[in-house]
Design an enzyme around this catalytic site. Structure first.
Site, PDB file in Angstrom:
ATOM      1  CE  LYS A 178      -4.473   0.557   0.027  1.00 47.77           C
ATOM      2  NZ  LYS A 178      -5.497  -0.368  -0.500  1.00 47.77           N
TER       3      LYS A 178
HETATM    4  P1  NAD Z   1     -12.783   7.526  -2.924  1.00 47.86           P
HETATM    5  O1  NAD Z   1     -11.772   8.539  -2.529  1.00 47.86           O
HETATM    6  O2  NAD Z   1     -13.185   7.397  -4.344  1.00 47.86           O
HETATM    7  O3  NAD Z   1     -14.134   7.775  -2.070  1.00 47.86           O
HETATM    8  C1  NAD Z   1     -14.153   7.830  -0.670  1.00 47.86           C
HETATM    9  C2  NAD Z   1     -15.515   8.347  -0.240  1.00 47.86           C
HETATM   10  O4  NAD Z   1     -15.637   8.241   1.171  1.00 47.86           O
HETATM   11  C3  NAD Z   1     -15.764   9.819  -0.590  1.00 47.86           C
HETATM   12  O5  NAD Z   1     -17.109   9.973  -0.986  1.00 47.86           O
HETATM   13  C4  NAD Z   1     -15.525  10.521   0.749  1.00 47.86           C
HETATM   14  O6  NAD Z   1     -16.201  11.776   0.838  1.00 47.86           O
HETATM   15  C5  NAD Z   1     -16.118   9.493   1.671  1.00 47.86           C
HETATM   16  N1  NAD Z   1     -15.747   9.624   3.068  1.00 47.86           N
HETATM   17  C6  NAD Z   1     -14.528   9.862   3.610  1.00 47.86           C
HETATM   18  N2  NAD Z   1     -14.639   9.912   4.959  1.00 47.86           N
HETATM   19  C7  NAD Z   1     -15.938   9.670   5.237  1.00 47.86           C
HETATM   20  C8  NAD Z   1     -16.684   9.601   6.446  1.00 47.86           C
HETATM   21  N3  NAD Z   1     -16.091   9.757   7.621  1.00 47.86           N
HETATM   22  N4  NAD Z   1     -18.015   9.343   6.370  1.00 47.86           N
HETATM   23  C9  NAD Z   1     -18.636   9.171   5.191  1.00 47.86           C
HETATM   24  N5  NAD Z   1     -17.968   9.225   4.016  1.00 47.86           N
HETATM   25  C10 NAD Z   1     -16.646   9.486   4.050  1.00 47.86           C
HETATM   26  O7  NAD Z   1     -12.240   6.139  -2.346  1.00 47.86           O
HETATM   27  P2  NAD Z   1     -12.627   4.662  -2.809  1.00 47.86           P
HETATM   28  O8  NAD Z   1     -11.628   4.234  -3.815  1.00 47.86           O
HETATM   29  O9  NAD Z   1     -14.072   4.608  -3.104  1.00 47.86           O
HETATM   30  O10 NAD Z   1     -12.316   3.846  -1.472  1.00 47.86           O
HETATM   31  C11 NAD Z   1     -13.274   3.715  -0.425  1.00 47.86           C
HETATM   32  C12 NAD Z   1     -12.862   2.580   0.482  1.00 47.86           C
HETATM   33  O11 NAD Z   1     -12.792   1.364  -0.280  1.00 47.86           O
HETATM   34  C13 NAD Z   1     -11.491   2.715   1.137  1.00 47.86           C
HETATM   35  O12 NAD Z   1     -11.531   2.091   2.411  1.00 47.86           O
HETATM   36  C14 NAD Z   1     -10.582   1.917   0.230  1.00 47.86           C
HETATM   37  O13 NAD Z   1      -9.414   1.487   0.884  1.00 47.86           O
HETATM   38  C15 NAD Z   1     -11.509   0.783  -0.125  1.00 47.86           C
HETATM   39  N6  NAD Z   1     -11.161   0.061  -1.356  1.00 47.86           N
HETATM   40  C16 NAD Z   1     -11.065   0.701  -2.544  1.00 47.86           C
HETATM   41  C17 NAD Z   1     -10.769  -0.013  -3.694  1.00 47.86           C
HETATM   42  C18 NAD Z   1     -10.742   0.626  -5.050  1.00 47.86           C
HETATM   43  O14 NAD Z   1     -10.698  -0.114  -6.057  1.00 47.86           O
HETATM   44  N7  NAD Z   1     -10.805   1.937  -5.171  1.00 47.86           N
HETATM   45  C19 NAD Z   1     -10.525  -1.403  -3.620  1.00 47.86           C
HETATM   46  C20 NAD Z   1     -10.640  -2.049  -2.382  1.00 47.86           C
HETATM   47  C21 NAD Z   1     -10.963  -1.300  -1.253  1.00 47.86           C
END
Ligand code: NAD
Length: 419
Positions: free
Chosen positions: A107
């Site tokens: 990561k």
């Molecule tokens: P992103 O940056 O596209 O979106 C994150 C979202 O979460 C945004 O809408 C943000 O405003 C919101 N957010 C942040 N803090 C918050 C809170 N306290 N309460 C409510 N909403 C909140 O990120 P993403 O890529 O969608 O990732 C989201 C999660 O999924 C993370 O934990 C990430 O590690 C996990 N994840 C992502 C992927 C991927 O392919 N992008 C894969 C596996 C896991």
């Protein structure tokens, strides 16, 4: 105390020790499996638009080199520190091993508040971060991907920066790129799609018709918005969503495609509707069929776990549920069906793996092929998790992580101390 000490790595270590106890791993073998193989901290100076210079701290943690190259996303957020990145890297290792990908976990991240950067500054930071990491990454060493705060454009800048240094285009250095520059069809949707696919499967097993099911989604970024779109496709009604500043609630069901268009155009959830505004703090405890935490780790602690009113907890985020919350969930009489993060959000890394394979072969697949293979892997891992949970009489998280940890441990034991 280690360089990783902090609440998120401590949570990852506590989770690991639950699994290690379950598997009877001797104490002197545990650090070798848990502690990251390498971590790199870099300073990333950039010119600000006003002519000053600002320096941002970046990290990359490669958890284990035992299974093949390392693989993992890159997070740009103000919370990022080396402990958080290390925790996320360990979870990637168990996830890749669980679903059978030839990777160890990694990561990366930069401690930055993106709301304070212009697009030009973001490009400068992305390129500088990648440039600092060039000696430590490579298509057969460590392959980056997006995570919170990064997207296809950032991946394209990473790929371009690496390629300039190699003197040729090296698309396979990152995944999650735009489709027209070496990305794969279905990667943008992959994580949310996988979350919805597994939630749909569980709903079916619980004998709930999708048309009678409701979902609540915390976080409306890449993962949350695609999970919402896909759940809607299945017939599930999305009654509430939130982001870091606001939430919307409509018991009649939100118009998700309109909301996605609105957020893309305006960058704001709140401006979609004043009437539907809701207190984000109340979101997780709304009664619903499927609750999807798709934002930050540790959103569900013991107090919150006692208050959840969902039938299925589909963990789209990494580490949304603390070990203390797990104890509460394990004891609840009403049995919430937990789809643990290492399985639930693994669609992202599965399709990232497909992208890497396609880039290495320069042979690209149709989207239907990508989805078919993604679901096949998810189904297999889901089945394995369920039978292990039944056989060992343990929670889904313990079963899923045990399968991952066991594979890593077995490989380390046959290989020796080097990796
Ligand atoms: P992103 O940056 O596209 O979106 C994150 C979202 O979460 C945004 O809408 C943000 O405003 C919101 N957010 C942040 N803090 C918050 C809170 N306290 N309460 C409510 N909403 C909140 O990120 P993403 O890529 O969608 O990732 C989201 C999660 O999924 C993370 O934990 C990430 O590690 C996990 N994840 C992502 C992927 C991927 O392919 N992008 C894969 C596996 C896991």
């Amino acid at each position: 105390m280690t360089v990783y000490s902090g609440p998120v790595f401590e949570m990852a270590a506590r989770q690991f020790n639950v699994i290690a106890d379950h598997l009877g791993i001797p104490l002197d073998e545990r650090d070798r499996i848990l502690m990251p193989k390498r971590s790199i901290t870099v300073s990333c100076p950039i010119h600000r638009d006003d002519g000053t210079v600002a320096v941002f701290e970046g990290y990359r943690v490669q958890h284990l080199l035992t299974m093949g190259p390392t693989k993992g996303g890159t997070r740009f957020a103000p919370s990022v520190d080396i402990g958080e990145v290390a925790a996320l890297a360990t979870w990637m290792s168990w996830k890749c091993a669980l679903v059978g990908l030839p990777y160890g976990g990694a990561k990366g991240g930069v401690n930055v508040d993106l709301s304070k950067l212009s697009r030009r500054e973001l490009e400068a930071l992305s390129r500088r971060y990648m440039q600092e990491l060039i000696p430590f990454v490579g298509p057969h060493t460590d392959v980056m991907a997006p995570d919170m705060g990064t997207n296809e454009q950032v991946m394209a800048w990473f790929m371009d920066t690496y390629s300039m240094y190699q003197g040729r285009t090296v698309t396979e250095i990152v995944t999650g790129k735009p489709v027209f520059s070496g990305g794969t069809l279905g990667r943008r949707e992959a994580t949310g799609r996988g979350v919805a696919y597994l939630a749909g499967r569980v709903i079916k097993e619980l004998n709930i018709a999708p048309g009678d099911a409701t979902a609540v989604i915390q976080g409306f970024g890449n993962v949350g918005s695609h999970a919402a779109l896909e759940l809607r496709q299945l017939g599930v009604k999305i009654i509430a969503v939130s982001n870091s500043t606001s939430a919307l609630y409509d018991p009649a069901g939100l118009d998700i495609p309109a909301l996605v268009r609105h957020v893309a155009a305006q960058g704001s959830l709140a401006t979609f509707s004043r009437e539907l505004a809701f207190d984000p703090a109340e979101l997780l405890t709304l009664p619903c069929t499927v609750l999807v935490p798709a934002a930050r780790e540790r959103a569900i602690d013991a107090t919150m776990a006692a208050k959840l009113r969902c039938r299925v907890l589909a963990e789209a985020a990494n580490g949304p549920t603390t070990p203390e919350a797990d104890l509460v969930l394990d004891k609840r009489q009403d049995e919430i069906f937990v789809i643990p993060d290492v399985l639930c959000n693994s669609g992202g890394v599965i399709v990232s793996y497909f992208e890497w394979v396609q880039d290495l072969q320069q042979l690209f697949w149709e989207e239907g092929e990508v989805m078919r293979r993604e679901y096949q892997i998810l189904d297999r891992a889901f089945d394995q998790m369920l039978s292990r949970a039944r056989a060992d009489n343990v929670s889904h998280r313990t079963a899923a992580m045990a399968i991952g940890v066991e594979k890593v441990r077995a490989t380390k034991n046959v290989r020796g101390l080097f990796p």
